[in-house]
Design a protein around this motif. Structure first.
Motif, PDB file in Angstrom:
ATOM      1  N   ARG A 121     -52.128 -26.720 -10.764  1.00 32.50           N
ATOM      2  CA  ARG A 121     -52.666 -28.030 -10.362  1.00 32.50           C
ATOM      3  C   ARG A 121     -53.755 -27.867  -9.309  1.00 32.50           C
ATOM      4  O   ARG A 121     -54.808 -28.485  -9.393  1.00 32.50           O
ATOM      5  CB  ARG A 121     -51.553 -28.910  -9.794  1.00 32.50           C
ATOM      6  CG  ARG A 121     -50.699 -29.563 -10.826  1.00 32.50           C
ATOM      7  CD  ARG A 121     -49.706 -30.510 -10.165  1.00 32.50           C
ATOM      8  NE  ARG A 121     -48.866 -31.129 -11.150  1.00 32.50           N
ATOM      9  CZ  ARG A 121     -47.550 -31.250 -11.041  1.00 32.50           C
ATOM     10  NH1 ARG A 121     -46.922 -30.811  -9.968  1.00 32.50           N
ATOM     11  NH2 ARG A 121     -46.863 -31.825 -11.995  1.00 32.50           N
ATOM     12  N   SER A 122     -53.485 -27.028  -8.322  1.00 39.32           N
ATOM     13  CA  SER A 122     -54.451 -26.815  -7.251  1.00 39.32           C
ATOM     14  C   SER A 122     -55.746 -26.220  -7.787  1.00 39.32           C
ATOM     15  O   SER A 122     -56.841 -26.717  -7.511  1.00 39.32           O
ATOM     16  CB  SER A 122     -53.836 -25.897  -6.189  1.00 39.32           C
ATOM     17  OG  SER A 122     -54.762 -25.629  -5.175  1.00 39.32           O
ATOM     18  N   ARG A 123     -55.632 -25.173  -8.566  1.00 38.13           N
ATOM     19  CA  ARG A 123     -56.813 -24.476  -9.100  1.00 38.13           C
ATOM     20  C   ARG A 123     -57.615 -25.375 -10.039  1.00 38.13           C
ATOM     21  O   ARG A 123     -58.832 -25.501  -9.911  1.00 38.13           O
ATOM     22  CB  ARG A 123     -56.369 -23.210  -9.832  1.00 38.13           C
ATOM     23  CG  ARG A 123     -57.507 -22.396 -10.412  1.00 38.13           C
ATOM     24  CD  ARG A 123     -57.011 -21.142 -11.109  1.00 38.13           C
ATOM     25  NE  ARG A 123     -56.278 -20.295 -10.202  1.00 38.13           N
ATOM     26  CZ  ARG A 123     -54.986 -19.940 -10.366  1.00 38.13           C
ATOM     27  NH1 ARG A 123     -54.311 -20.350 -11.417  1.00 38.13           N
ATOM     28  NH2 ARG A 123     -54.390 -19.161  -9.499  1.00 38.13           N
ATOM     29  N   LEU A 124     -56.929 -25.994 -10.990  1.00 43.12           N
ATOM     30  CA  LEU A 124     -57.647 -26.806 -11.975  1.00 43.12           C
ATOM     31  C   LEU A 124     -58.182 -28.102 -11.374  1.00 43.12           C
ATOM     32  O   LEU A 124     -59.234 -28.588 -11.796  1.00 43.12           O
ATOM     33  CB  LEU A 124     -56.770 -27.074 -13.193  1.00 43.12           C
ATOM     34  CG  LEU A 124     -56.536 -25.849 -14.081  1.00 43.12           C
ATOM     35  CD1 LEU A 124     -55.553 -26.171 -15.205  1.00 43.12           C
ATOM     36  CD2 LEU A 124     -57.846 -25.326 -14.647  1.00 43.12           C
ATOM     37  N   PHE A 137     -42.642 -19.714 -16.251  1.00 43.51           N
ATOM     38  CA  PHE A 137     -43.579 -20.654 -15.647  1.00 43.51           C
ATOM     39  C   PHE A 137     -42.775 -21.555 -14.716  1.00 43.51           C
ATOM     40  O   PHE A 137     -42.034 -22.427 -15.160  1.00 43.51           O
ATOM     41  CB  PHE A 137     -44.301 -21.466 -16.725  1.00 43.51           C
ATOM     42  CG  PHE A 137     -45.482 -22.243 -16.218  1.00 43.51           C
ATOM     43  CD1 PHE A 137     -46.695 -21.607 -16.003  1.00 43.51           C
ATOM     44  CD2 PHE A 137     -45.387 -23.605 -15.959  1.00 43.51           C
ATOM     45  CE1 PHE A 137     -47.800 -22.318 -15.543  1.00 43.51           C
ATOM     46  CE2 PHE A 137     -46.477 -24.320 -15.499  1.00 43.51           C
ATOM     47  CZ  PHE A 137     -47.689 -23.676 -15.294  1.00 43.51           C
ATOM     48  N   THR A 138     -42.917 -21.329 -13.423  1.00 43.56           N
ATOM     49  CA  THR A 138     -42.094 -21.993 -12.421  1.00 43.56           C
ATOM     50  C   THR A 138     -42.808 -23.198 -11.805  1.00 43.56           C
ATOM     51  O   THR A 138     -43.995 -23.423 -12.045  1.00 43.56           O
ATOM     52  CB  THR A 138     -41.743 -21.001 -11.296  1.00 43.56           C
ATOM     53  OG1 THR A 138     -42.960 -20.665 -10.608  1.00 43.56           O
ATOM     54  CG2 THR A 138     -41.089 -19.731 -11.847  1.00 43.56           C
ATOM     55  N   ASP A 139     -42.072 -23.920 -10.971  1.00 43.66           N
ATOM     56  CA  ASP A 139     -42.674 -25.023 -10.224  1.00 43.66           C
ATOM     57  C   ASP A 139     -43.821 -24.519  -9.352  1.00 43.66           C
ATOM     58  O   ASP A 139     -44.830 -25.203  -9.194  1.00 43.66           O
ATOM     59  CB  ASP A 139     -41.627 -25.722  -9.348  1.00 43.66           C
ATOM     60  CG  ASP A 139     -40.656 -26.563 -10.151  1.00 43.66           C
ATOM     61  OD1 ASP A 139     -41.041 -27.078 -11.226  1.00 43.66           O
ATOM     62  OD2 ASP A 139     -39.499 -26.722  -9.705  1.00 43.66           O
ATOM     63  N   GLN A 140     -43.672 -23.317  -8.792  1.00 39.54           N
ATOM     64  CA  GLN A 140     -44.751 -22.740  -7.979  1.00 39.54           C
ATOM     65  C   GLN A 140     -45.988 -22.476  -8.831  1.00 39.54           C
ATOM     66  O   GLN A 140     -47.116 -22.697  -8.388  1.00 39.54           O
ATOM     67  CB  GLN A 140     -44.284 -21.444  -7.318  1.00 39.54           C
ATOM     68  CG  GLN A 140     -43.252 -21.668  -6.230  1.00 39.54           C
ATOM     69  CD  GLN A 140     -42.651 -20.367  -5.759  1.00 39.54           C
ATOM     70  OE1 GLN A 140     -42.313 -19.500  -6.558  1.00 39.54           O
ATOM     71  NE2 GLN A 140     -42.505 -20.240  -4.450  1.00 39.54           N
ATOM     72  N   ASP A 141     -45.789 -21.980 -10.050  1.00 43.32           N
ATOM     73  CA  ASP A 141     -46.922 -21.752 -10.964  1.00 43.32           C
ATOM     74  C   ASP A 141     -47.603 -23.070 -11.312  1.00 43.32           C
ATOM     75  O   ASP A 141     -48.833 -23.141 -11.360  1.00 43.32           O
ATOM     76  CB  ASP A 141     -46.453 -21.060 -12.243  1.00 43.32           C
ATOM     77  CG  ASP A 141     -45.891 -19.681 -11.987  1.00 43.32           C
ATOM     78  OD1 ASP A 141     -46.521 -18.906 -11.242  1.00 43.32           O
ATOM     79  OD2 ASP A 141     -44.816 -19.389 -12.541  1.00 43.32           O
ATOM     80  N   LEU A 142     -46.810 -24.101 -11.544  1.00 51.13           N
ATOM     81  CA  LEU A 142     -47.367 -25.417 -11.845  1.00 51.13           C
ATOM     82  C   LEU A 142     -48.190 -25.927 -10.664  1.00 51.13           C
ATOM     83  O   LEU A 142     -49.301 -26.428 -10.843  1.00 51.13           O
ATOM     84  CB  LEU A 142     -46.253 -26.405 -12.199  1.00 51.13           C
ATOM     85  CG  LEU A 142     -46.693 -27.848 -12.431  1.00 51.13           C
ATOM     86  CD1 LEU A 142     -47.707 -27.953 -13.566  1.00 51.13           C
ATOM     87  CD2 LEU A 142     -45.465 -28.714 -12.706  1.00 51.13           C
ATOM     88  N   ASN A 143     -47.655 -25.785  -9.458  1.00 45.68           N
ATOM     89  CA  ASN A 143     -48.390 -26.236  -8.271  1.00 45.68           C
ATOM     90  C   ASN A 143     -49.702 -25.479  -8.117  1.00 45.68           C
ATOM     91  O   ASN A 143     -50.731 -26.077  -7.773  1.00 45.68           O
ATOM     92  CB  ASN A 143     -47.538 -26.096  -7.016  1.00 45.68           C
ATOM     93  CG  ASN A 143     -46.422 -27.113  -6.971  1.00 45.68           C
ATOM     94  OD1 ASN A 143     -46.489 -28.160  -7.603  1.00 45.68           O
ATOM     95  ND2 ASN A 143     -45.368 -26.800  -6.239  1.00 45.68           N
ATOM     96  N   GLU A 144     -49.697 -24.175  -8.360  1.00 46.29           N
ATOM     97  CA  GLU A 144     -50.933 -23.394  -8.256  1.00 46.29           C
ATOM     98  C   GLU A 144     -51.919 -23.804  -9.352  1.00 46.29           C
ATOM     99  O   GLU A 144     -53.111 -23.923  -9.103  1.00 46.29           O
ATOM    100  CB  GLU A 144     -50.639 -21.895  -8.342  1.00 46.29           C
ATOM    101  CG  GLU A 144     -51.873 -21.034  -8.224  1.00 46.29           C
ATOM    102  CD  GLU A 144     -52.708 -21.272  -6.958  1.00 46.29           C
ATOM    103  OE1 GLU A 144     -53.940 -21.099  -7.029  1.00 46.29           O
ATOM    104  OE2 GLU A 144     -52.135 -21.634  -5.922  1.00 46.29           O
TER     105      GLU A 144
END
Length: 162
Positions: free
Chosen positions: A103-106, A94-101
């Motif tokens: 955040r965006s989706r939710l 679970f990367t920073d990119q996954d976290l950003n996505e």
């Protein structure tokens, strides 16, 4: 998660849903340190990706139900029991990119739910059309989606026991 009729209270349904999403995202912010080991909860296992997937799917499934019922259309049942399945993608770091996505989706789903729920009158919330729980009950049921994120937990203390 339970199929029992959700208990409601005097909180605004939109706030119930958006607060749950905020809680999930607060936990997700700690998951970039995840060590790759799935976390056992009850009879299942969870990972950061699976928790985000389950919360997102739950929000989408019930949003589709609400919109169909408001339109007077039949609902489409969810036939995939994804909580019992852990996919290879769920096991990825679970990367920073996954976290950003996430955040965006939710965050977008949070806004959609808030807009939908605040547009409904109290009567619509409590005497919802069609079969099933009232829309107020659905909102309170969605709060239980935090279960998936809580199963993974707060991973800010790297190396601590789970």
């Amino acid at each position: 998660m339970s199929d029992e009729i959700p208990t409601t209270d005097n909180r605004e349904p939109a706030l119930v849903v958006t607060s749950m999403i905020d809680h999930v995202l607060d936990l997700a912010a700690t998951w970039t340190t995840w060590d790759g080991r799935p976390v056992r909860a009850d009879e299942r296992v969870y990972t950061p990706h699976k928790a985000i997937r389950r919360v997102t799917d739950h929000l989408i499934d019930h949003l589709a139900e609400v919109e169909a019922r408001l339109a007077g259309d039949p609902t489409i049942p969810d036939r995939w029991h994804a909580s019992a399945s852990t996919t290879p993608a769920d096991l990825a770091p679970f990367t920073d990119q996954d976290l950003n996505e996430a955040r965006s989706r939710l965050t977008r789903l949070s806004r959609i739910w808030a807009d939908r729920l605040t547009a409904l009158t109290p009567d619509q919330l409590d005497r919802s059309p069609g079969e099933g729980w009232t829309f107020r009950q659905i909102a309170f049921h969605l709060a239980d989606s935090a279960y998936y994120a809580d199963a993974v937990g707060d991973l800010s203390a790297v190396g601590s026991d789970r």
